[in-house]
Scaffold this active site. Structure first.
Site, PDB file in Angstrom:
ATOM      1  N   GLY A 349       0.845  -1.184   0.000  1.00  0.00           N
ATOM      2  CA  GLY A 349       0.000   0.000   0.000  1.00  0.00           C
ATOM      3  C   GLY A 349       0.882   1.236   0.000  1.00  0.00           C
ATOM      4  N   MET A 351       4.914   2.592   2.107  1.00  0.00           N
ATOM      5  CA  MET A 351       5.937   2.248   3.094  1.00  0.00           C
ATOM      6  C   MET A 351       6.698   3.488   3.500  1.00  0.00           C
ATOM      7  SD  MET A 351       7.465   0.053   4.984  1.00  0.00           S
ATOM      8  CE  MET A 351       8.768   0.617   6.103  1.00  0.00           C
ATOM      9  N   GLU A 352       6.828   3.658   4.832  1.00  0.00           N
ATOM     10  CA  GLU A 352       7.330   4.907   5.396  1.00  0.00           C
ATOM     11  C   GLU A 352       8.853   5.009   5.425  1.00  0.00           C
ATOM     12  OE1 GLU A 352       5.787   2.489   7.207  1.00  0.00           O
ATOM     13  OE2 GLU A 352       6.691   2.253   9.190  1.00  0.00           O
ATOM     14  N   HIS A 385      -0.618   9.297   7.075  1.00  0.00           N
ATOM     15  CA  HIS A 385      -0.177   8.144   7.866  1.00  0.00           C
ATOM     16  C   HIS A 385       1.343   7.971   7.755  1.00  0.00           C
ATOM     17  CE1 HIS A 385      -0.677   3.936   9.451  1.00  0.00           C
ATOM     18  NE2 HIS A 385       0.493   3.815   8.835  1.00  0.00           N
ATOM     19  N   GLU A 386       1.848   7.976   6.531  1.00  0.00           N
ATOM     20  CA  GLU A 386       3.279   7.721   6.333  1.00  0.00           C
ATOM     21  C   GLU A 386       4.121   8.838   6.936  1.00  0.00           C
ATOM     22  OE1 GLU A 386       3.859   4.815   5.516  1.00  0.00           O
ATOM     23  OE2 GLU A 386       1.866   4.355   4.740  1.00  0.00           O
ATOM     24  N   HIS A 389       4.804   8.690  10.613  1.00  0.00           N
ATOM     25  CA  HIS A 389       5.887   7.774  10.981  1.00  0.00           C
ATOM     26  C   HIS A 389       7.276   8.432  10.923  1.00  0.00           C
ATOM     27  CE1 HIS A 389       3.860   3.948  11.410  1.00  0.00           C
ATOM     28  NE2 HIS A 389       3.425   3.895  10.168  1.00  0.00           N
ATOM     29  N   GLU A 408       2.037   1.313  14.546  1.00  0.00           N
ATOM     30  CA  GLU A 408       0.992   1.392  13.530  1.00  0.00           C
ATOM     31  C   GLU A 408      -0.312   1.971  14.065  1.00  0.00           C
ATOM     32  OE1 GLU A 408       1.593   1.429  10.683  1.00  0.00           O
ATOM     33  OE2 GLU A 408       3.448   0.308  10.453  1.00  0.00           O
TER      34      GLU A 408
HETATM   35 ZN   LIG Z   1       2.126   2.567   9.173  1.00  0.00          ZN
END
Ligand SMILES: [Zn+2]
Ligand SMILES: *[C@@H]1O[C@H](CO)[C@@H](O)[C@H](O)[C@H]1NC(C)=O
Ligand SMILES: *[C@@H]1O[C@H](CO)[C@@H](O)[C@H](O)[C@H]1NC(C)=O
Ligand SMILES: *[C@@H]1O[C@H](CO)[C@@H](O)[C@H](O)[C@H]1NC(C)=O
Ligand SMILES: *[C@@H]1O[C@H](CO)[C@@H](O)[C@H](O)[C@H]1NC(C)=O
Length: 965
Positions: A349, A351-352, A385-386, A389, A408
């Site tokens: 989906g 990735m941070e 969201h990313e 992080h 998460e």
């Molecule tokens: Zn995450």
């Protein structure tokens, strides 16, 4: 990270595993979820497509004897820095193999005496030095032991060096390796990705390290606490650009071994974990912004996508969201640049990776003309969201994967805050109730759920680490952290958070460290009072599974809590040190007036303030800020229902949704009557808001699945038609007879609900409307007049009520479109036809990769099975071709078990159960591969459905019949 669904069975069970009854666990096997969950959830009008799942890896009995038999690194060596050079080749070598070559020097310190060097490495071939896999040196030559022997351990993924003498504590050494690996298309480590643009096949190299794939790219101490500084050099073809975590500081043309190349050198990274590394070589182009001071923000994608301005929206919101987090965390963005890259055919989906975040295209790119509002919201939420992080997770990192839920869950909570800052008119913060809380309630109400928190020793193997990425970690984590922030208040929560981030910057923590800093924030806030410490309150939510249902008896003022289980007959085998009681913060209101928060600290309690009579009513869990369900005495239910019918805006919108969702769940659990749950939907004819509607439709969907092949369906349809009609008219009016787009964000979503439901329930004018739009498109295929939010619904309905002509047109458009999201809307629409021979032909197409790509085959069959006419056809098709399908997809294809799940969702008769049994017996010789568990679980769910239908059919038929007239 990856869009991988895991079937997680024995998470966190540790030694308890033997005690767990096999039957009770079966239901839980279905718990499929997305890594980086927000990334994949279907936003309205954007049907979620392919999904994958993976069976649990069986754990074999094995007693580790040697240090290299343990999955965890010994604690004798710690890395300081790496000098890493990588050269991914974008053409195959003479053996037809795509490879990368590389060399690395890791500087490490010895902190405990040892004569062994154990470092992660897997699937790499090494150049040998005097017969050994590596060269060891030191800062002062005299003290360096020589290598006695070296070898690779495949099982635990190590390179091991046995030395002649011990390393000295406190001394620093250098380990040099030269290696070669395959640049495979396996989406793990440094890997190859392909796409076509303008008829040309293009190849790029990209990476996905989380959780344990960095070791597949170069030998490294591949654990999150083994932070180091990375000096990266990438060698790549001229005409391509190389990206990594740090900003590029030098790019030079050169010849290496006679090959003309570019050599790109990156600034040293911050001190960081290996799982956050990223390397990309591609011919992508970028747009950038310098609006945030001293910070370079870039969006990278295929040239055509960037030229089409599809990256503009992401660039616009990234700056805003970073600003938000800098203020919220009270900490500046820790790096000098922020790159975000959209990858075609990216399985994950998002990735941070620190400073170089990767996304699948649909999660970063937005086309203002062709994409829907749902697509836009998804882009905002995933970016938010990313970027959350970048501090929480990347700057401060949990020591080990057992605490993944905190990483998460935290990002899944604050993503709503960041997105709300970027798009303040959307009211997106309320949507956490739908996307996370209601979703995880269903999973966490099973007897076979598991606690958020695991012991460090329970998570060691890569497969166990992967299993941590489940919906409990993401969505329950988000829900309990939101509850914590609510009862501490946001300023106190943010102060504790900021103190935690600043204290542990560039280091590692355990979850208790966050609780400590929040506790300090509480103590430093005059007048702040909570009934126990943050630790003690939160332990009850993180160390035991599930959640309570709170029952308020408003006649007596009694409040009780009980572990909520969806199946009242299920047995909980997992003991809890807290005996399944929680410290529950209850926000509540009485007759519309917000009351002081009440804490329930035992199983039962009395609060005379909650005693009401007459017209007064009590509503608990306002704004759904707590992670629990609520039940009342019947009188209070009646008062709430009559309030809904007479003056529903008196209740907050998310509580209207929650009353419906709680009631339906309580009825499934046999705590309240089914008719009481159904009564919560009566007021919907007056409801215009999205969240209550979607909660109701989601719950009624189960009724539709169970009854749409029985006489109940007619009555249900008549009832729902009556309820949806006013909403349909409402949208017709506010859009000026469907010519305008509603202004409100969730109104746009609710318009989709209105049209979709009205058309399938037969509201007059709905089908005609859709046919007209679709006709217009058919007459002028170059110009699609259908509003982008409505495309999925219009395609499905026009094809459902159309003929072969409509179907063939969509098929042609599907084959010709260049836009992936458009193709996926059409592909699901094609499954909506009611014409059996078309469905059969479409089923045949799924086995022809030139028509339906292999990766889409299973989900296409699922769409067909979802259609009531398609279900028996798909079931026959799968049974007849099981052998072939199994050979083709049963082994490698992860979404295979979803096929069985998809086909059996509707199963609710004894006959179907028998058919399932027969199917199982007659195909035992072929096998079921990754669908084995799904098949068992389908039989279990079918039995549960049979039971529910038997117990409820008559009541439900009677109720819908009475209410629809
Ligand atoms: Zn995450
Ligand atoms: C690693 O690279 C840096 C930067 O080029 C250089 O200064 C340093 O000496 C190198 N260290 C080792 C151990 O090769
Ligand atoms: C690493 O490999 C590159 C490319 O082959 C080479 O130029 C470089 O000298 C190597 N570095 C070391 C330290 O061996
Ligand atoms: C590594 O070595 C094995 C055995 O010689 C070989 O089959 C494989 O192709 C090699 N891999 C690469 C990437 O060179
Ligand atoms: C990005 O921001 C600019 C300037 O505010 C605006 O004109 C443009 O419409 C925005 N683009 C998108 C796709 O939202």
């Amino acid at each position: 990270m990856g869009k991988v669904f895991y079937v997680s069975q024995n998470k966190c069970l540790g030694i308890l595993i033997a005690a767990v009854g096999a039957l009770a666990m079966i239901i839980a096997l279905s718990i499929a979820y997305d890594k980086e969950k927000a990334k994949n959830q279907g936003r309205p009008g954007d049907r979620a497509t392919d999904s994958t799942s993976m069976p649990t890896h069986p754990t074999t009995e094995f007693t580790p004897k040697e240090p290299w038999d343990h999955y965890r690194l010994p604690d004798s060596l710690v890395p300081v820095s790496y000098n890493l050079t990588l050269w991914p080749w974008l053409e195959p070598n003479t053996d037809g193999l795509y490879i990368f070559t590389g060399n690395s020097t890791v500087v490490f310190r010895c902190v405990k005496e040892t004569d062994l060097i154990i470092i992660h490495s897997t699937k790499l071939n090494f150049t040998t030095f005097h017969g050994h896999h590596a060269k060891l040196s030191g800062l002062s030559k005299a003290t360096v032991p020589t290598i006695q022997k070296s070898w690779l351990v495949a099982k635990t993924e190590y390179l091991v060096l046995q030395l002649h003498r011990r390393l000295a504590v406190g001394a620093t050494y250098l380990l040099h390796t030269e290696f070669q690996g395959e640049l495979a298309d396996d989406l793990a480590g440094l890997y190859r990705s392909e796409y076509t643009e303008g008829g040309m096949k293009k190849i790029l190299a990209t990476s996905q390290m989380q959780a344990t794939h960095a070791r597949k790219t170069f030998p490294c101490f591949d654990e999150p606490a083994m932070k180091a500084v990375f000096n990266v050099i990438i060698i790549h073809n001229r005409g391509t650009v190389a990206l990594s975590n740090g900003r590029e500081i030098d790019t030079a043309d050169s010849f290496i071994d006679g090959v003309p190349v570019k050599v790109t050198t990156f600034e040293p990274t911050a001190r960081m974990s290996t799982y956050l590394l990223a390397f990309i070589v591609s011919d992508f182009v970028s747009i950038h912004s310098n609006k945030n001071k001293n910070l370079l923000i870039r969006i990278w994608a295929r040239k055509k996508a960037i030229d089409g301005m599809q990256g503009d929206y992401a660039l616009n919101v990234t700056g805003l969201i970073l600003q938000f987090y800098e203020r919220y965390y009270n900490a500046t963005y820790p790096l000098s640049k922020s790159d975000q890259v959209a990858l075609p055919d990216f399985n994950a989906g998002a990735m941070e990776n620190w400073g170089l975040v990767t996304y699948r295209e649909t999660n970063l790119l937005y086309d203002p003309i062709s994409s829907s509002t749902g697509n836009k919201e998804k882009v905002t939420a995933v970016i938010s969201h990313e970027l959350a992080h970048m501090w929480f997770g990347n700057l401060v990192t949990l020591r080990w994967w057992n605490d993944l839920w905190l990483n998460e869950g935290f990002a899944s909570y604050v993503e709503y805050l960041g997105a709300d800052y970027a798009e303040p008119t959307w009211n997106i913060k309320d949507l956490i109730v739908l996307y996370d809380i209601q979703k995880v309630f269903d999973v966490d109400a099973l007897a076979s759920s598991h606690p958020l928190s695991c012991q460090e020793e329970e998570v060691t193997e890569p497969a166990q680490i992967s299993e941590m990425f489940d919906t409990i970690s993401y969505s329950k984590g988000a829900a309990v952290l939101r509850m914590l922030s609510e009862f501490l208040t946001e300023p106190v929560f943010a102060r504790g958070l900021s103190s935690y981030l600043n204290t542990f910057a560039f280091g590692n923590t355990v979850y208790n460290d966050l609780w400590d800093h929040l506790q300090q924030a509480v103590e430093n806030t005059p007048g702040m009072h909570i009934p126990d410490t943050v630790h003690n309150i939160m332990n009850r939510w993180t160390l035991q599974m599930g959640f309570p249902v709170i029952t308020i008896d408003t006649q007596r003022g009694n409040i009780t809590q009980k572990h909520f289980l969806l199946d009242p007959d299920s047995v909980v085998d997992r003991p809890s040190q807290f005996n399944y009681t929680w410290f529950v913060p209850i926000k509540w209101m009485k007759s519309g007036v917000e009351q002081q928060q009440y804490w329930l600290l035992q199983k039962t309690d009395t609060n005379s303030l909650m005693r009401v009579s007459g017209n007064d009513w009590v509503l608990a869990n306002t704004k759904v800020s707590g992670y629990f369900r609520v039940n009342y005495d019947l009188d209070n239910w009646d008062r709430l229902l009559s309030l809904l019918n007479t003056n529903h805006p008196a209740l907050p919108v998310v509580n209207r949704a929650q009353i419906i969702d709680d009631a339906f769940s309580l009825a499934r659990a046999k705590i309240i009557a089914t008719t009481l749950a159904l009564r919560t939907t009566k007021y919907l004819s007056k409801e215009r808001d999205y969240i209550p509607w979607v909660s109701a439709l989601k719950n009624l969907d189960y009724y539709i699945l169970m009854f749409d092949r029985t006489e109940v369906y007619g009555a249900l349809q008549a009832y729902l038609k009556k309820q949806i009609q006013p909403l349909f008219e409402h949208f017709k009016n506010i859009t000026d007879n469907w010519t305008k787009v509603p202004t409100g964000h969730t109104d746009q979503y609710n318009q989709i609900n209105a049209i979709r439901t009205a058309c399938s329930m037969g509201v007059e004018g709905c089908r005609e409307l859709i046919k007209k739009w679709y006709r217009q498109w058919m007459e002028n295929p170059g110009h699609n007049p259908i509003q982008s939010n409505l495309k999925s619904t219009v395609y499905c309905n026009a094809i459902a009520f159309g003929s072969v002509e409509e179907w063939d047109f969509a098929w042609t458009m599907f084959q010709n479109t260049n836009l992936a999201s458009e193709a996926s809307k059409l592909r699901s629409g094609l499954a909506c036809t009611k014409i059996p021979w078309l469905l059969n032909r479409y089923l045949e197409y799924t086995l022809d990769p030139t028509k339906i790509r292999k990766q889409d085959a299973i989900s296409t069959i699922q769409y067909i099975a979802r259609n009531v006419v398609g279900l028996p056809l798909a079931w026959n098709f799968v049974r007849a071709r099981w052998n072939y399908i199994f050979q083709q997809y049963g082994k490698g294809m992860f979404s295979f078990s979803n096929l069985v799940n998809g086909i059996t969702t509707r199963f609710s008769t004894e006959f179907e159960l028998q058919e399932l049994k027969k199917f199982k017996e007659s195909n035992l010789y072929v096998g079921f591969g990754s669908a084995t568990l799904a098949l068992e679980q389908s039989m279990e769910k079918t039995r549960a459905n049979i039971k529910w239908v038997t117990e409820n059919k008559a009541t439900v038929l009677k109720w819908f019949t009475e209410e629809s007239t």
